[in-house]
Motif scaffolding. Structure first.
Motif, PDB file in Angstrom:
ATOM      1  N   PRO A  17       1.021  -1.414  -0.043  1.00  0.00           N
ATOM      2  CA  PRO A  17      -0.050  -0.083   0.075  1.00  0.00           C
ATOM      3  C   PRO A  17       0.771   1.311  -0.055  1.00  0.00           C
ATOM      4  O   PRO A  17       2.140   1.157   0.248  1.00  0.00           O
ATOM      5  CB  PRO A  17      -0.924  -0.199   1.247  1.00  0.00           C
ATOM      6  CG  PRO A  17      -0.565  -1.404   1.904  1.00  0.00           C
ATOM      7  CD  PRO A  17       0.513  -2.067   1.070  1.00  0.00           C
ATOM      8  N   LYS A  20       1.611   6.246   4.647  1.00  0.00           N
ATOM      9  CA  LYS A  20       1.046   7.205   5.159  1.00  0.00           C
ATOM     10  C   LYS A  20       1.773   8.209   5.838  1.00  0.00           C
ATOM     11  O   LYS A  20       2.883   8.150   5.962  1.00  0.00           O
ATOM     12  CB  LYS A  20       0.041   6.475   6.166  1.00  0.00           C
ATOM     13  CG  LYS A  20      -1.002   5.465   5.630  1.00  0.00           C
ATOM     14  CD  LYS A  20      -1.683   4.787   6.896  1.00  0.00           C
ATOM     15  CE  LYS A  20      -2.730   3.830   6.372  1.00  0.00           C
ATOM     16  NZ  LYS A  20      -3.492   3.346   7.466  1.00  0.00           N
ATOM     17  N   TRP A  31       4.971   1.081   4.901  1.00  0.00           N
ATOM     18  CA  TRP A  31       4.167   0.015   5.041  1.00  0.00           C
ATOM     19  C   TRP A  31       5.167  -1.298   5.530  1.00  0.00           C
ATOM     20  O   TRP A  31       6.353  -1.184   5.078  1.00  0.00           O
ATOM     21  CB  TRP A  31       3.318  -0.553   3.859  1.00  0.00           C
ATOM     22  CG  TRP A  31       2.866  -1.958   4.074  1.00  0.00           C
ATOM     23  CD1 TRP A  31       1.484  -1.873   4.335  1.00  0.00           C
ATOM     24  CD2 TRP A  31       3.083  -3.141   3.842  1.00  0.00           C
ATOM     25  NE1 TRP A  31       1.042  -3.063   4.689  1.00  0.00           N
ATOM     26  CE2 TRP A  31       2.009  -3.939   4.189  1.00  0.00           C
ATOM     27  CE3 TRP A  31       4.124  -3.846   3.337  1.00  0.00           C
ATOM     28  CZ2 TRP A  31       2.093  -5.719   3.837  1.00  0.00           C
ATOM     29  CZ3 TRP A  31       4.146  -5.166   3.061  1.00  0.00           C
ATOM     30  CH2 TRP A  31       3.035  -6.061   3.398  1.00  0.00           C
ATOM     31  N   TRP A  35       2.185  -5.039   9.792  1.00  0.00           N
ATOM     32  CA  TRP A  35       0.780  -4.264   9.743  1.00  0.00           C
ATOM     33  C   TRP A  35       0.044  -4.887   8.532  1.00  0.00           C
ATOM     34  O   TRP A  35      -1.219  -4.069   8.367  1.00  0.00           O
ATOM     35  CB  TRP A  35       0.939  -2.989   9.556  1.00  0.00           C
ATOM     36  CG  TRP A  35       2.043  -1.915  10.885  1.00  0.00           C
ATOM     37  CD1 TRP A  35       1.867  -2.638  12.135  1.00  0.00           C
ATOM     38  CD2 TRP A  35       2.875  -1.056  10.762  1.00  0.00           C
ATOM     39  NE1 TRP A  35       2.437  -1.574  12.747  1.00  0.00           N
ATOM     40  CE2 TRP A  35       3.189  -0.757  11.992  1.00  0.00           C
ATOM     41  CE3 TRP A  35       3.284  -0.310   9.718  1.00  0.00           C
ATOM     42  CZ2 TRP A  35       4.034   0.238  12.432  1.00  0.00           C
ATOM     43  CZ3 TRP A  35       4.072   0.759   9.990  1.00  0.00           C
ATOM     44  CH2 TRP A  35       4.352   1.006  11.312  1.00  0.00           C
ATOM     45  N   SER A  38      -3.403  -4.816   9.651  1.00  0.00           N
ATOM     46  CA  SER A  38      -4.264  -3.785  10.383  1.00  0.00           C
ATOM     47  C   SER A  38      -3.852  -2.372   9.760  1.00  0.00           C
ATOM     48  O   SER A  38      -3.943  -1.264  10.234  1.00  0.00           O
ATOM     49  CB  SER A  38      -3.950  -3.650  12.031  1.00  0.00           C
ATOM     50  OG  SER A  38      -2.453  -3.666  12.005  1.00  0.00           O
ATOM     51  N   TRP A  39      -3.274  -2.464   8.424  1.00  0.00           N
ATOM     52  CA  TRP A  39      -2.523  -1.102   7.695  1.00  0.00           C
ATOM     53  C   TRP A  39      -3.463  -0.047   7.809  1.00  0.00           C
ATOM     54  O   TRP A  39      -3.324   1.035   7.884  1.00  0.00           O
ATOM     55  CB  TRP A  39      -2.246  -1.507   6.735  1.00  0.00           C
ATOM     56  CG  TRP A  39      -1.640  -0.419   5.957  1.00  0.00           C
ATOM     57  CD1 TRP A  39      -2.206   0.277   4.592  1.00  0.00           C
ATOM     58  CD2 TRP A  39      -0.422   0.529   5.804  1.00  0.00           C
ATOM     59  NE1 TRP A  39      -1.385   1.227   4.217  1.00  0.00           N
ATOM     60  CE2 TRP A  39      -0.357   1.340   4.996  1.00  0.00           C
ATOM     61  CE3 TRP A  39       0.433   0.288   7.105  1.00  0.00           C
ATOM     62  CZ2 TRP A  39       0.815   2.298   5.197  1.00  0.00           C
ATOM     63  CZ3 TRP A  39       1.727   1.109   7.072  1.00  0.00           C
ATOM     64  CH2 TRP A  39       1.710   2.243   6.274  1.00  0.00           C
ATOM     65  N   ASP A  40      -4.899  -0.360   7.543  1.00  0.00           N
ATOM     66  CA  ASP A  40      -6.076   0.685   7.625  1.00  0.00           C
ATOM     67  C   ASP A  40      -6.212   1.472   8.992  1.00  0.00           C
ATOM     68  O   ASP A  40      -6.579   2.592   8.969  1.00  0.00           O
ATOM     69  CB  ASP A  40      -7.379   0.289   7.155  1.00  0.00           C
ATOM     70  CG  ASP A  40      -7.590  -0.314   5.893  1.00  0.00           C
ATOM     71  OD1 ASP A  40      -6.644   0.286   5.010  1.00  0.00           O
ATOM     72  OD2 ASP A  40      -8.110  -1.192   5.469  1.00  0.00           O
ATOM     73  N   ASP A  41      -5.547   0.816   9.984  1.00  0.00           N
ATOM     74  CA  ASP A  41      -5.707   1.468  11.486  1.00  0.00           C
ATOM     75  C   ASP A  41      -4.584   2.082  11.856  1.00  0.00           C
ATOM     76  O   ASP A  41      -4.510   2.850  12.820  1.00  0.00           O
ATOM     77  CB  ASP A  41      -6.276   0.215  12.448  1.00  0.00           C
ATOM     78  CG  ASP A  41      -7.305  -0.445  12.151  1.00  0.00           C
ATOM     79  OD1 ASP A  41      -8.452   0.173  11.619  1.00  0.00           O
ATOM     80  OD2 ASP A  41      -7.612  -1.502  12.324  1.00  0.00           O
ATOM     81  N   ARG A  43      -1.974   4.864  12.364  1.00  0.00           N
ATOM     82  CA  ARG A  43      -1.816   6.300  12.199  1.00  0.00           C
ATOM     83  C   ARG A  43      -0.606   6.950  12.691  1.00  0.00           C
ATOM     84  O   ARG A  43      -0.400   8.061  12.740  1.00  0.00           O
ATOM     85  CB  ARG A  43      -3.133   6.773  13.238  1.00  0.00           C
ATOM     86  CG  ARG A  43      -4.435   6.409  12.615  1.00  0.00           C
ATOM     87  CD  ARG A  43      -5.627   7.368  13.386  1.00  0.00           C
ATOM     88  NE  ARG A  43      -5.541   8.713  13.110  1.00  0.00           N
ATOM     89  CZ  ARG A  43      -5.887   9.441  13.952  1.00  0.00           C
ATOM     90  NH1 ARG A  43      -6.093   9.212  15.149  1.00  0.00           N
ATOM     91  NH2 ARG A  43      -5.818  10.827  13.849  1.00  0.00           N
TER      92      ARG A  43
END
Length: 136
Positions: A17, A20, A31, A35, A38-41, A43
């Motif tokens: 991905p 971020k 990335w 993770w 849980s990559w979407d979580d 922060r």
């Protein structure tokens, strides 16, 4: 196939991905395999950043940076110390790193650019004195 081994830490044929931006310090979060689920979580880039979430002082520094830039010519730059002085008064030196973090968050939001020697630099890796200008 070129016969060269895959770069270390990367899986061949697996797409990763997009990176971020840390919600606290504004640095890039790359990335990691751990993770994957849980990559979407994700922060924050570290435990320290997770503990120190942006607060009122951080928001005041961001506002100060944008206000200082708005009051100057479109091509002008500011030093993060100017924002720290505006928010911290006599104790402005303690706000230097928070001011740099605020500038990095504004870069991630697309509002400003960080420069060194007149050239735009990656805020995650910039070391030494920086200047902040409006995004072009």
């Amino acid at each position: 196939m070129s016969g060269r081994p895959a770069p270390r830490g990367r899986l061949v044929g697996v797409s990763t991905p997009e990176p971020k931006t840390c919600a606290t310090c504004g640095r890039t979060i790359e990335w990691r395999k751990k993770w994957e689920r849980s990559w979407d979580d994700v922060r924050y880039c570290s435990t320290a950043c997770r503990r120190h979430k942006p607060g009122p002082t951080d928001e005041a520094l961001e506002r100060s940076i944008t206000d200082l830039l708005a009051s100057r010519a479109a091509s002008s730059t500011i030093c993060p110390s100017e924002a720290a002085r505006a928010v911290g008064g006599e104790d402005w030196r303690d706000l230097m790193e928070p001011a740099r973090r605020a500038a990095r968050r504004l870069v991630a939001a697309g509002q400003v650019e960080i420069t060194q020697g007149g050239r735009v630099v990656d805020p995650s890796t910039a070391k030494g004195p920086i200047r902040v200008r409006r995004a072009r």
